[in-house]
Motif scaffolding. Structure first.
Motif, PDB file in Angstrom:
ATOM      1  N   HIS A 188      41.492  31.750  72.160  1.00 13.28           N
ATOM      2  CA  HIS A 188      42.222  30.488  72.020  1.00 13.28           C
ATOM      3  C   HIS A 188      41.306  29.406  71.453  1.00 13.28           C
ATOM      4  O   HIS A 188      40.182  29.241  71.887  1.00 13.28           O
ATOM      5  N   HIS A 189      41.823  28.670  70.479  1.00 16.58           N
ATOM      6  CA  HIS A 189      41.012  27.620  69.862  1.00 16.58           C
ATOM      7  C   HIS A 189      41.957  26.618  69.229  1.00 16.58           C
ATOM      8  O   HIS A 189      42.765  26.966  68.356  1.00 16.58           O
ATOM      9  N   HIS A 190      41.886  25.377  69.694  1.00 20.92           N
ATOM     10  CA  HIS A 190      42.698  24.297  69.131  1.00 20.92           C
ATOM     11  C   HIS A 190      44.181  24.673  69.083  1.00 20.92           C
ATOM     12  O   HIS A 190      44.867  24.439  68.091  1.00 20.92           O
ATOM     13  N   GLY A 191      44.684  25.279  70.154  1.00 20.41           N
ATOM     14  CA  GLY A 191      46.103  25.575  70.226  1.00 20.41           C
ATOM     15  C   GLY A 191      46.538  26.825  69.511  1.00 20.41           C
ATOM     16  O   GLY A 191      47.736  27.089  69.411  1.00 20.41           O
ATOM     17  N   VAL A 192      45.614  27.615  68.986  1.00 22.23           N
ATOM     18  CA  VAL A 192      45.979  28.872  68.337  1.00 22.23           C
ATOM     19  C   VAL A 192      45.275  30.029  69.031  1.00 22.23           C
ATOM     20  O   VAL A 192      44.262  29.844  69.708  1.00 22.23           O
ATOM     21  N   THR A 193      45.821  31.212  68.864  1.00 21.72           N
ATOM     22  CA  THR A 193      45.232  32.434  69.396  1.00 21.72           C
ATOM     23  C   THR A 193      44.978  33.391  68.245  1.00 21.72           C
ATOM     24  O   THR A 193      45.827  33.548  67.360  1.00 21.72           O
ATOM     25  N   THR A 194      43.815  34.034  68.229  1.00 19.13           N
ATOM     26  CA  THR A 194      43.500  35.028  67.220  1.00 19.13           C
ATOM     27  C   THR A 194      43.574  36.414  67.848  1.00 19.13           C
ATOM     28  O   THR A 194      42.865  36.693  68.820  1.00 19.13           O
ATOM     29  N   LEU A 195      44.440  37.256  67.303  1.00 18.36           N
ATOM     30  CA  LEU A 195      44.602  38.632  67.764  1.00 18.36           C
ATOM     31  C   LEU A 195      43.925  39.566  66.775  1.00 18.36           C
ATOM     32  O   LEU A 195      44.029  39.366  65.559  1.00 18.36           O
ATOM     33  N   TYR A 196      43.259  40.595  67.288  1.00 16.44           N
ATOM     34  CA  TYR A 196      42.503  41.505  66.434  1.00 16.44           C
ATOM     35  C   TYR A 196      43.049  42.923  66.504  1.00 16.44           C
ATOM     36  O   TYR A 196      43.466  43.403  67.553  1.00 16.44           O
ATOM     37  N   GLY A 197      43.013  43.593  65.346  1.00 12.42           N
ATOM     38  CA  GLY A 197      43.334  45.010  65.286  1.00 12.42           C
ATOM     39  C   GLY A 197      42.130  45.839  65.684  1.00 12.42           C
ATOM     40  O   GLY A 197      41.032  45.308  65.887  1.00 12.42           O
ATOM     41  N   PRO A 198      42.294  47.143  65.800  1.00 10.30           N
ATOM     42  CA  PRO A 198      41.175  48.019  66.167  1.00 10.30           C
ATOM     43  C   PRO A 198      40.097  48.033  65.087  1.00 10.30           C
ATOM     44  O   PRO A 198      40.380  47.824  63.902  1.00 10.30           O
ATOM     45  N   GLU A 199      38.864  48.291  65.508  1.00  7.69           N
ATOM     46  CA  GLU A 199      37.743  48.335  64.582  1.00  7.69           C
ATOM     47  C   GLU A 199      37.745  49.631  63.783  1.00  7.69           C
ATOM     48  O   GLU A 199      38.100  50.694  64.280  1.00  7.69           O
ATOM     49  N   ASN A 200      37.336  49.517  62.506  1.00 10.70           N
ATOM     50  CA  ASN A 200      37.189  50.668  61.620  1.00 10.70           C
ATOM     51  C   ASN A 200      35.779  50.657  61.042  1.00 10.70           C
ATOM     52  O   ASN A 200      35.330  49.621  60.537  1.00 10.70           O
ATOM     53  N   GLU A 201      35.090  51.779  61.099  1.00 11.26           N
ATOM     54  CA  GLU A 201      33.748  51.860  60.542  1.00 11.26           C
ATOM     55  C   GLU A 201      33.803  51.744  59.028  1.00 11.26           C
ATOM     56  O   GLU A 201      34.644  52.344  58.370  1.00 11.26           O
ATOM     57  N   LEU A 202      32.894  50.967  58.475  1.00 10.12           N
ATOM     58  CA  LEU A 202      32.780  50.797  57.033  1.00 10.12           C
ATOM     59  C   LEU A 202      31.330  50.470  56.721  1.00 10.12           C
ATOM     60  O   LEU A 202      30.788  49.487  57.248  1.00 10.12           O
ATOM     61  N   GLY A 203      30.684  51.284  55.866  1.00  7.09           N
ATOM     62  CA  GLY A 203      29.248  51.106  55.653  1.00  7.09           C
ATOM     63  C   GLY A 203      28.521  51.223  56.977  1.00  7.09           C
ATOM     64  O   GLY A 203      28.797  52.116  57.784  1.00  7.09           O
ATOM     65  N   GLU A 204      27.623  50.284  57.224  1.00  8.18           N
ATOM     66  CA  GLU A 204      26.907  50.256  58.504  1.00  8.18           C
ATOM     67  C   GLU A 204      27.541  49.270  59.473  1.00  8.18           C
ATOM     68  O   GLU A 204      26.965  48.950  60.514  1.00  8.18           O
ATOM     69  N   GLY A 205      28.748  48.792  59.125  1.00 12.04           N
ATOM     70  CA  GLY A 205      29.413  47.824  59.980  1.00 12.04           C
ATOM     71  C   GLY A 205      30.835  48.235  60.301  1.00 12.04           C
ATOM     72  O   GLY A 205      31.200  49.410  60.247  1.00 12.04           O
TER      73      GLY A 205
END
Length: 277
Positions: free
Chosen positions: A39-56
């Motif tokens: 939550h930040h300034h009245g908004v929420t950030t939702l994240y999808g699952p992580e996917n490996e790409l390169g070394e990140g």
């Protein structure tokens, strides 16, 4: 655009129209995906699952306001994705299908495809540099773009009505059946950008794509070299005069580097509800 060399070459070989769509004024919302998770300034950030790409890792995200309405959809990639990627003459394309966040409201996008092209793709004179393609699909129709299907040519030839075409965007010249990339669609470009083979240095572009008379994706493309500079880009997303489907449509395209999180952020923001007409 992912490589499918013989058809993709025809699809884009004479399309020279791909740089920035222009900057907007301060009245247009800026990207919020660079904000801290949660939550930040009245908004929420939702994240999808992580996917490996390169070394990140890479992942999708959706920013939601306090009323539960989507404000932004995008992709975050850790800084280390730029190292450890496949490369060299024999390296093939890496294709990921990162899932959108579970429980996120409808953003107007059905799914996302993220490609790493270590040797670029056709036409090489324009897009031969190592780069990322990011397809944001509004439908699941990409699986129907099958050149083996008996109705492929007829559906490829069916272009959207002019009122549904984003301002200034044009299809590639030539027969639509030859310009339609399998399992993707036909890639449209902004005529105002005036990109000409031999005088265009590819760094970042924004495409729109169609199939069977409808726009089905928005596609940011950007080189690894350009992304490594940690750019800060903001463009207005050009709009059509009418919309075929009622739903949310992005009005701003941004690319940034979130120093706090150490992540590249590619965003389609300023999501605005439009009525079909």
């Amino acid at each position: 655009m992912r490589t499918s060399r013989s058809i993709a070459a025809l699809a884009l070989s004479t399309c020279a129209v791909l740089t920035l769509a222009g900057c907007g004024d301060g009245s247009v919302p800026t990207a919020e995906g660079a904000e801290t998770a949660g939550h930040h300034h009245g908004v929420t950030t939702l994240y999808g699952p992580e996917n490996e790409l390169g070394e990140g890792i890479s992942r999708t995200y959706v920013v939601v306001d306090h009323d539960g309405r989507p404000r932004e959809v995008g992709i975050r990639m850790s800084e280390s994705v730029l190292t450890g990627l496949s490369e060299g003459p024999g390296a093939g394309t890496t294709m990921l299908m990162p899932a959108l966040p579970a429980g996120a409201p409808d953003t107007g996008f059905d799914h996302v495809m993220l490609d790493w092209n270590p040797n670029g793709h056709d036409p090489e004179i324009l897009y031969g540099a190592p780069h990322f393609d990011m397809h944001f699909y509004t439908t699941d129709a990409d699986h129907e773009v099958d050149p083996a299907a008996p109705d492929f040519a007829a559906r490829a030839a069916r272009l959207p009505e002019p009122k549904y075409v984003p301002e200034g965007y044009i299809p590639p010249p030539g027969p639509p059946v030859e310009n339609t990339v399998p399992f993707m669609g036909m890639h449209w470009t902004d005529a105002a950008d005036g990109v000409i083979p031999g005088s265009f240095e590819f760094t970042e572009v924004l495409l729109n794509g169609t199939w069977d008379g409808e726009f089905i994706f928005i596609e940011p493309m950007m080189t690894r070299e350009w992304l490594a500079t940690k750019p800060s880009l903001r463009e207005i997303v050009k709009q059509p005069s009418s919309y075929r489907r009622t739903g949310y449509y992005p009005t701003v395209y941004t690319v940034d580097f979130d120093e706090q999180a150490g992540e590249y952020v590619v965003a389609l923001s300023g999501l605005t509800m439009r009525e079909a007409s």
